[in-house]
Write an enzyme that holds these catalytic residues in place. Structure first.
Site, short mmCIF file in Angstrom:
data_model
loop_
_atom_site.label_atom_id
_atom_site.label_comp_id
_atom_site.label_asym_id
_atom_site.label_seq_id
_atom_site.Cartn_x
_atom_site.Cartn_y
_atom_site.Cartn_z
N LYS A 77 0.87 -1.18 0.00
CA LYS A 77 0.00 0.00 0.00
C LYS A 77 0.90 1.23 0.00
O LYS A 77 1.97 1.22 0.62
CB LYS A 77 -0.89 -0.04 1.25
N SER A 152 -9.69 1.73 2.46
CA SER A 152 -8.78 2.49 1.65
C SER A 152 -7.71 1.67 0.94
O SER A 152 -7.09 2.18 0.01
CB SER A 152 -8.10 3.54 2.51
N SER A 176 -9.94 -0.77 6.66
CA SER A 176 -9.32 -0.57 5.35
C SER A 176 -8.59 -1.76 4.74
O SER A 176 -8.21 -1.70 3.57
CB SER A 176 -8.36 0.60 5.40
#
Ligand code: GLN
Length: 486
Positions: A77, A152, A176
């Site tokens: 990420k 996210s 997330s």
């Protein structure tokens, strides 16, 4: 051939590499080719290093380097720091930012031999549930490109679902990792708070953030968790507890298992089809000998409000450092120093991040602190207690991960409250610091994945992997990549 290769689990890839059935170069080439074929459309990466990854693959000698991830392409990420590599948190304010150090979890997978092919897209500063707020464009769901992949960590989930990488790392502050994994038909795990060092994870809300894996199978989630877990003096909240070998010890024993079913996670607001599918998963466990009991998590309704007070309060403080002095670009035109700060922040942050900073600043401001932040902390204590009471009656809790399957792009991004409601089934576990795993169990009538979530007491990761593995075996969903067309 590419499809087959990248559909394999980490363990299978590792075996094939060790037996010289495949080479790291072939594997990285397969990853690059999938990236080239699919990522124009789904946009799961903000950066992808084809050349460098191939070079690294050529240098790996799998016969000598027997790290458990040797020669395997993985994604990060975009909020996990890697020394010398752009890490932007999906934000303009960190455009071109190259951290001078590497996150402990990233170091761990590098030491295990992984080849990090690139950084996956995310909602700006991990604030969101749809990966529509990234400064680098939105990410699409590989199962239906008109829908969101969740967020996210939507880029990480979509990259795994599209078979560009077999696994990725994400972060979970209020859901997330789990929510995008659920929307994208892959496995996601949020470890116990403190199990994985947060050093080098660009902070959103430090008392809630945890790094964890997004994978196609439960076994792979166990393997990656084992690799990234452990005490780290660089993170004062990391737990000084031994890390068991989760992956090698997966051994589901449903006979003496009591599974709690909280009514608050099923009723109103939860899509009927999602409820039916997750209740079926519970029945599948029962058929194997588990006992199902009703438990009550009565503070669930307040959790989302408490989460959005605490998370924004912490974010407003954590994000104060992005002012154009030490990181990223600086506004070109300004009158004085204060004006430089505000211009830089006005230009660098997107609308959702600004909303959170304002909310967080407000709830911490004098006169309102007790009414909002103080109260939210009290609710947090009640939520923890609710879980403790529930775990006196059961070993783990089974719930849907999300109230609905993946929603349409653009359908919620202008309605923050509706977007925030996505986290209603995931955020309570962050507030309580508990571990939770999500795995796809079936498809709904639109062919979209629907996931179940298992929540356990602190440090019960092994039990969660055991029972999630069993559910993976029992449920109609087979771990696979999305059927994308070139
Ligand atoms: N969707 C939640 C939020 O917007 C959770 C985000 C996260 O876990 N990073 O805050």
């Amino acid at each position: 051939m590419e499809t087959e290769l990248l559909d394999l689990s980490l363990n299978e890839l590792q075996n094939k590499l060790q037996n010289s059935e495949i080479s790291p170069v072939e594997l990285v080439e397969a990853s690059i080719s999938r990236y080239q074929n699919f990522d124009k459309e789904i946009n799961s990466f903000v950066s992808f290093n084809s050349k460098e990854s191939l070079q690294k693959a050529r240098e790996v000698d799998v016969s000598r380097e027997n790290g458990p991830l040797a020669g395997i392409p993985l994604a990060l990420k975009d909020n996990l720091c890697r020394a010398g590599y752009a890490t932007t948190c999906g934000s303009n304010i960190l455009e071109g930012h190259r951290p001078p150090y590497t996150a402990t979890a990233v170091k761990a997978i590098e030491e295990a031999g992984a080849i990090i092919v690139g950084n996956a897209n995310m909602d700006e500063f991990a604030m969101g549930s749809s990966t529509e707020t990234s400064a680098y464009g939105l990410t699409r769901n590989p199962w239906d490109t008109e829908r969101v992949p969740g967020g996210s960590s939507g880029g990480s989930a979509a990259a795994v679902a599209a078979g560009i990488v077999p696994a990725a790392l994400g972060s979970d502050t209020g859901g997330s990792i789990r929510q995008p994994a659920a929307f994208s038909g892959v496995v996601g795990f949020k470890p116990t708070y403190g199990r994985v060092s947060r050093y080098g994870l660009i902070a959103f809300a430090s008392s809630l953030d945890q790094i964890g894996p997004i994978t196609r199978t439960v076994e792979d989630a166990a393997l990656l968790t084992e690799i990234i877990s452990g005490h780290d003096p660089a993170d004062s909240t990391s737990l000084d507890q031994p890390v068991p070998e989760y992956h090698g010890n997966i051994n589901p024993k449903p006979e003496n298992l009591t599974v709690g079913i909280p009514a608050e996670y099923f009723g109103e607001g939860v899509d009927e089809e999602v409820e039916t599918i997750v209740r079926q998963a519970a029945s599948d466990l029962k058929a194997e000998g588990a006992e199902l009991v009703d438990v009550s998590l009565s503070t669930t309704e307040q959790a989302i409000s408490a989460y959005y007070v605490i998370a924004t309060a912490e974010a407003s403080s954590n994000l104060a450092r992005f002012d154009g002095v030490r990181y990223g670009p600086r506004a070109q035109e300004f009158e004085d120093m204060i004006d430089m700060y505000s211009q830089t922040r006005a230009e660098g942050f997107g609308a959702e991040v600004k909303r959170r900073i304002m909310l967080g600043t407000f709830v911490l401001s004098s006169g309102y602190y007790e009414a909002y932040y103080g109260k939210a902390q009290k609710v947090r204590t009640l939520i923890k207690r609710d879980f403790e009471n529930a775990f006196e009656k059961c070993d783990l809790i089974l719930t849907p991960t999300t109230p609905t399957a993946a929603f349409k792009l653009g359908s919620r991004v202008d309605d923050p409250v509706q977007m925030y409601m996505n986290d209603v089934l995931t955020a309570p576990t962050n507030l309580a610091g508990l571990p939770a795993i999500t795995l796809p169990v079936d498809a709904n009538s639109d062919g979209l994945p629907v996931a179940a979530q298992l929540i356990g007491p602190s440090l019960s990761e092994q039990m969660l992997f055991d029972i999630a593995y069993l559910l993976q075996e029992l449920s109609p969903w087979e771990p696979c990549s999305a059927p994308l067309k070139e």
